[in-house]
Enzyme design. Sequence first.
Site, PDB file in Angstrom:
ATOM      1  N   ASP A   1     -10.510   2.030 -24.417  1.00  0.00           N
ATOM      2  CA  ASP A   1     -10.698   1.839 -22.981  1.00  0.00           C
ATOM      3  C   ASP A   1     -10.712   3.169 -22.233  1.00  0.00           C
ATOM      4  OD1 ASP A   1     -10.577  -0.881 -23.208  1.00  0.00           O
ATOM      5  OD2 ASP A   1      -8.480  -1.032 -22.636  1.00  0.00           O
TER       6      ASP A   1
ATOM      7  N   PRO B   1       0.827  -1.215   0.000  1.00  0.00           N
ATOM      8  CA  PRO B   1       0.000   0.000   0.000  1.00  0.00           C
ATOM      9  C   PRO B   1       0.859   1.263   0.000  1.00  0.00           C
ATOM     10  CG  PRO B   1      -0.594  -1.459   1.826  1.00  0.00           C
ATOM     11  CD  PRO B   1       0.623  -2.043   1.193  1.00  0.00           C
TER      12      PRO B   1
ATOM     13  N   ARG C   1      -3.773  -7.806 -21.239  1.00  0.00           N
ATOM     14  CA  ARG C   1      -4.699  -7.371 -22.289  1.00  0.00           C
ATOM     15  C   ARG C   1      -4.096  -6.315 -23.214  1.00  0.00           C
ATOM     16  NH1 ARG C   1      -7.682  -3.240 -21.309  1.00  0.00           N
ATOM     17  NH2 ARG C   1      -9.612  -4.018 -22.225  1.00  0.00           N
TER      18      ARG C   1
ATOM     19  N   GLU D   1       1.554  -7.533   6.533  1.00  0.00           N
ATOM     20  CA  GLU D   1       2.134  -7.085   7.814  1.00  0.00           C
ATOM     21  C   GLU D   1       3.494  -6.438   7.582  1.00  0.00           C
ATOM     22  OE1 GLU D   1       0.193  -7.256  10.142  1.00  0.00           O
ATOM     23  OE2 GLU D   1      -1.132  -8.956   9.762  1.00  0.00           O
TER      24      GLU D   1
HETATM   25  N1  ADE Z   1      -0.908  -5.229  -0.198  1.00  0.00           N
HETATM   26  C1  ADE Z   1      -1.842  -4.941   0.708  1.00  0.00           C
HETATM   27  N2  ADE Z   1      -2.632  -3.936   0.314  1.00  0.00           N
HETATM   28  C2  ADE Z   1      -2.186  -3.576  -0.915  1.00  0.00           C
HETATM   29  C3  ADE Z   1      -2.565  -2.591  -1.853  1.00  0.00           C
HETATM   30  N3  ADE Z   1      -3.576  -1.774  -1.633  1.00  0.00           N
HETATM   31  N4  ADE Z   1      -1.876  -2.508  -3.005  1.00  0.00           N
HETATM   32  C4  ADE Z   1      -0.832  -3.321  -3.238  1.00  0.00           C
HETATM   33  N5  ADE Z   1      -0.424  -4.270  -2.389  1.00  0.00           N
HETATM   34  C5  ADE Z   1      -1.078  -4.402  -1.225  1.00  0.00           C
END
Ligand code: ADE
Length: 224
Positions: free
Chosen positions: A162, A82, A147, A109
């Site tokens: 797209d 994230p 794709r 984690e």
């Molecule tokens: N791992 C956990 N959440 C994630 C996310 N939002 N994007 C990429 N990898 C992740």
Amino acid sequence: MFSVAPPAALGISIPGRAAAAGHVEIVATDIRSFSSNKHKKTDDRPFGGGPGMVMMCQPLWDAVTATEAADPRAATRILFTPQGRTLSQSLVEELAAKPRLLLIAGHYEGIDERVIERLAPLEVSIGDYVLSGGELPAMVLIDAVVRLLPGVLGDLESNQQDSFSQVPETGQRLLDCPHYTKPREWEGLSIPDILLTGDHGKIAAWRLEQKLQRTRQRRPDLLA
Ligand code: ADE
């Protein structure tokens, strides 16, 4: 050797068809098989305490280097987290042009920071929410990249129109326009007359206007 069956979800739909036709090869590697621990452990408790487990350096490092050594093409390393750069269509296009991608799906984690520093992957996020691991983000990226590979989509399902693809007329990345098919009347609802005129120039201009209008209404950030 150390490869395992790719997730079943990749065997269906467009990625499955693309793999069957030889447009892409997807190999999955089980990091656990690189654990030097007798219990095949790949994570441990965090130094400093706190909840959750942290993926250890050695199994991940060995899995990546062994996987890379199995193919002479240079791999672009991607780690899903994230905290990474948010995935966009332009990043997908960049990655689709690479000869080989190596996707690292850790669990959320955490991963020992030292192996991330040493691997120096491109860190990618698929959005501002937290998943329990990188497997689903990896599948999202694979679908979006595959794709775009030459030969994967036929003319009838071309990716030129797209959402988020650059429109040739303005060079902007716009949302897609509305689409309609038979019947002409459904439940008292008709379709825009312009689509029945057979005038391809006018239809193209209408579609472009619709794309701009939708983008202005729904995603003004794309135009900024
Ligand atoms: N791992 C956990 N959440 C994630 C996310 N939002 N994007 C990429 N990898 C992740």
